[in-house]
Design a protein around this motif. Structure first.
Motif, PDB file in Angstrom:
ATOM      1  N   GLU A   1       0.848  -1.190   0.000  1.00 41.72           N
ATOM      2  CA  GLU A   1       0.000   0.000   0.000  1.00 41.72           C
ATOM      3  C   GLU A   1       0.888   1.246   0.000  1.00 41.72           C
ATOM      4  O   GLU A   1       1.686   1.451   0.915  1.00 41.72           O
ATOM      5  N   VAL A   2       0.751   2.063  -1.030  1.00 43.46           N
ATOM      6  CA  VAL A   2       1.468   3.326  -1.105  1.00 43.46           C
ATOM      7  C   VAL A   2       0.605   4.385  -0.429  1.00 43.46           C
ATOM      8  O   VAL A   2      -0.436   4.776  -0.953  1.00 43.46           O
ATOM      9  N   THR A   3       1.013   4.813   0.744  1.00 46.51           N
ATOM     10  CA  THR A   3       0.213   5.779   1.493  1.00 46.51           C
ATOM     11  C   THR A   3       0.509   7.216   1.082  1.00 46.51           C
ATOM     12  O   THR A   3      -0.347   8.087   1.238  1.00 46.51           O
ATOM     13  N   ARG A   4       1.704   7.468   0.573  1.00 51.20           N
ATOM     14  CA  ARG A   4       2.025   8.799   0.072  1.00 51.20           C
ATOM     15  C   ARG A   4       3.283   8.726  -0.780  1.00 51.20           C
ATOM     16  O   ARG A   4       4.122   7.851  -0.603  1.00 51.20           O
TER      17      ARG A   4
ATOM     18  N   ALA B   1      -4.699  12.813  -7.657  1.00 46.63           N
ATOM     19  CA  ALA B   1      -4.844  11.610  -8.484  1.00 46.63           C
ATOM     20  C   ALA B   1      -3.718  10.632  -8.200  1.00 46.63           C
ATOM     21  O   ALA B   1      -2.689  10.986  -7.623  1.00 46.63           O
ATOM     22  N   THR B   2      -3.933   9.385  -8.637  1.00 41.15           N
ATOM     23  CA  THR B   2      -2.891   8.361  -8.619  1.00 41.15           C
ATOM     24  C   THR B   2      -2.444   8.109 -10.045  1.00 41.15           C
ATOM     25  O   THR B   2      -3.279   7.855 -10.927  1.00 41.15           O
ATOM     26  N   VAL B   3      -1.142   8.173 -10.283  1.00 40.09           N
ATOM     27  CA  VAL B   3      -0.580   8.003 -11.618  1.00 40.09           C
ATOM     28  C   VAL B   3       0.221   6.708 -11.653  1.00 40.09           C
ATOM     29  O   VAL B   3       1.126   6.509 -10.832  1.00 40.09           O
ATOM     30  N   VAL B   4      -0.104   5.822 -12.602  1.00 40.45           N
ATOM     31  CA  VAL B   4       0.581   4.538 -12.751  1.00 40.45           C
ATOM     32  C   VAL B   4       1.271   4.525 -14.114  1.00 40.45           C
ATOM     33  O   VAL B   4       0.631   4.773 -15.141  1.00 40.45           O
ATOM     34  N   THR B   5       2.567   4.230 -14.117  1.00 34.53           N
ATOM     35  CA  THR B   5       3.347   4.183 -15.351  1.00 34.53           C
ATOM     36  C   THR B   5       4.037   2.833 -15.451  1.00 34.53           C
ATOM     37  O   THR B   5       4.682   2.395 -14.496  1.00 34.53           O
ATOM     38  N   VAL B   6       3.912   2.177 -16.612  1.00 33.79           N
ATOM     39  CA  VAL B   6       4.527   0.862 -16.813  1.00 33.79           C
ATOM     40  C   VAL B   6       5.862   1.040 -17.538  1.00 33.79           C
ATOM     41  O   VAL B   6       5.937   1.682 -18.588  1.00 33.79           O
ATOM     42  N   LEU B   7       6.909   0.462 -16.966  1.00 36.43           N
ATOM     43  CA  LEU B   7       8.240   0.555 -17.534  1.00 36.43           C
ATOM     44  C   LEU B   7       8.549  -0.641 -18.424  1.00 36.43           C
ATOM     45  O   LEU B   7       9.063  -0.494 -19.530  1.00 36.43           O
TER      46      LEU B   7
ATOM     47  N   PHE C   1       1.325  -9.727  -7.473  1.00 34.75           N
ATOM     48  CA  PHE C   1       1.885  -8.568  -6.771  1.00 34.75           C
ATOM     49  C   PHE C   1       0.893  -7.428  -6.918  1.00 34.75           C
ATOM     50  O   PHE C   1       0.652  -6.931  -8.018  1.00 34.75           O
ATOM     51  N   ARG C   2       0.321  -6.980  -5.794  1.00 43.09           N
ATOM     52  CA  ARG C   2      -0.716  -5.934  -5.820  1.00 43.09           C
ATOM     53  C   ARG C   2      -0.225  -4.684  -5.110  1.00 43.09           C
ATOM     54  O   ARG C   2       0.326  -4.772  -4.020  1.00 43.09           O
ATOM     55  N   VAL C   3      -0.448  -3.556  -5.741  1.00 43.95           N
ATOM     56  CA  VAL C   3      -0.112  -2.264  -5.148  1.00 43.95           C
ATOM     57  C   VAL C   3      -1.382  -1.424  -5.078  1.00 43.95           C
ATOM     58  O   VAL C   3      -2.054  -1.224  -6.092  1.00 43.95           O
ATOM     59  N   VAL C   4      -1.697  -0.933  -3.885  1.00 48.07           N
ATOM     60  CA  VAL C   4      -2.893  -0.127  -3.671  1.00 48.07           C
ATOM     61  C   VAL C   4      -2.474   1.287  -3.297  1.00 48.07           C
ATOM     62  O   VAL C   4      -1.591   1.483  -2.454  1.00 48.07           O
ATOM     63  N   ALA C   5      -3.097   2.282  -3.946  1.00 46.83           N
ATOM     64  CA  ALA C   5      -2.873   3.692  -3.622  1.00 46.83           C
ATOM     65  C   ALA C   5      -4.221   4.402  -3.678  1.00 46.83           C
ATOM     66  O   ALA C   5      -4.816   4.525  -4.747  1.00 46.83           O
ATOM     67  N   ARG C   6      -4.698   4.795  -2.519  1.00 49.62           N
ATOM     68  CA  ARG C   6      -6.034   5.398  -2.399  1.00 49.62           C
ATOM     69  C   ARG C   6      -7.075   4.425  -2.974  1.00 49.62           C
ATOM     70  O   ARG C   6      -7.215   3.315  -2.490  1.00 49.62           O
TER      71      ARG C   6
END
Length: 266
Positions: free
Chosen positions: A107-110, A149-155, A125-130
């Motif tokens: 969980e990404v809190t900030r 907002a939450t921004v997700v970028t795939v590398l 593998f799960r990542v939660v942000a807000r």
């Protein structure tokens, strides 16, 4: 192997010889007693090591709740997670991990985090942000939890992105993403935007750089304030909307201010 090679290649490596004043035990009884003691000590140490190993494995294979990784203002750090995945945290960021035999949850809190996920088909593998969730099996991606907002970028690889629905609180799919794609999910769910991005620009923070292309000075100043010790404040409304382009050292606020002063009208 290193010691063996060193002993052949380096004459500074020497073997330890028995001390001249060491006492040899010649009495058979004393020898047997000494041997028994050594055996007992070895057995005891073995039991301790086995116990420690079992506790360690138990912690690795069962739920690990409450593991918090965080960076201070201006700090960047890299950690290796229990499953072998690697996470890099940007300035002023925090996340919590919970790993089990069936799941890997972060969980990404900030703040901002980049993940290089170790492949494990049996444990997504799960990542939660807000209200946003990212699911990956083995890939590299970035999650930036902003104020709005939450921004997700795939590398590299692919990920699936979900958001929590207000009705029932279930996770609904937003978009599958591949390398070079980015999704921006507003926290109030008013908008979801998918776009292609420049990965060099996106990952500039890992090189302690900030890259802007025709972006508002107000937004640029906010980004600089994530790193510098002296915050930038833009008071003039017209100046806040000034669009600038450039590559800057994230920690060199003085040089950036000097650049601004050379601009016409500033």
């Amino acid at each position: 192997a290193l010691l063996a090679r060193a002993s052949q290649e380096d004459d500074r490596v020497i073997a330890f010889e028995p001390r001249a004043d060491s006492v040899a035990v010649t009495d058979r009884t004393a020898s047997r007693t000494s041997g028994s003691r050594r055996w007992a000590i070895a057995a005891g140490l073995g039991a301790v090591l086995l116990t420690a190993a079992s506790v360690y494995l138990h912690e690795m294979l069962t739920d690990r709740a409450g593991d918090v990784l965080a960076t201070a203002h201006g700090e960047q750090r890299v950690w290796r997670l229990p499953d072998g995945s690697v996470v890099r945290l940007n300035s002023g960021s925090e996340l919590r991990t919970r790993f089990s035999q069936t799941d890997r949850l972060v969980e990404v809190t900030r703040g901002q985090a980049m993940f290089e996920v170790a492949t494990d088909p049996n444990r997504p593998f799960r990542v939660v942000a807000r209200r946003t969730e990212v699911v990956a099996l083995g890939t590299a991606f970035e999650v930036y939890c902003k104020e709005e907002a939450t921004v997700v970028t795939v590398l590299t690889g692919k990920v699936a992105v979900y958001r929590k629905d207000d009705v029932g609180g279930v996770m609904v799919p937003v978009a599958p993403l591949t390398a070079g794609e980015q999704v921006r999910v507003s926290h109030d769910e008013s908008s979801v935007k998918v776009a292609r991005v420049d990965l060099v620009r996106t990952l500039a923070w890992t090189q302690q750089q900030i890259i802007f292309e025709e972006e508002r000075l107000a937004d640029v100043a906010r980004e600089f304030n994530r790193y510098g010790q002296v915050p930038l404040e833009v008071l003039d409304d017209q100046l806040r909307d000034l669009c600038i382009t450039g590559i800057f050292n994230a920690y060199d606020t003085d040089s950036f201010v000097g650049f601004l002063r050379r601009l016409e009208g500033v």
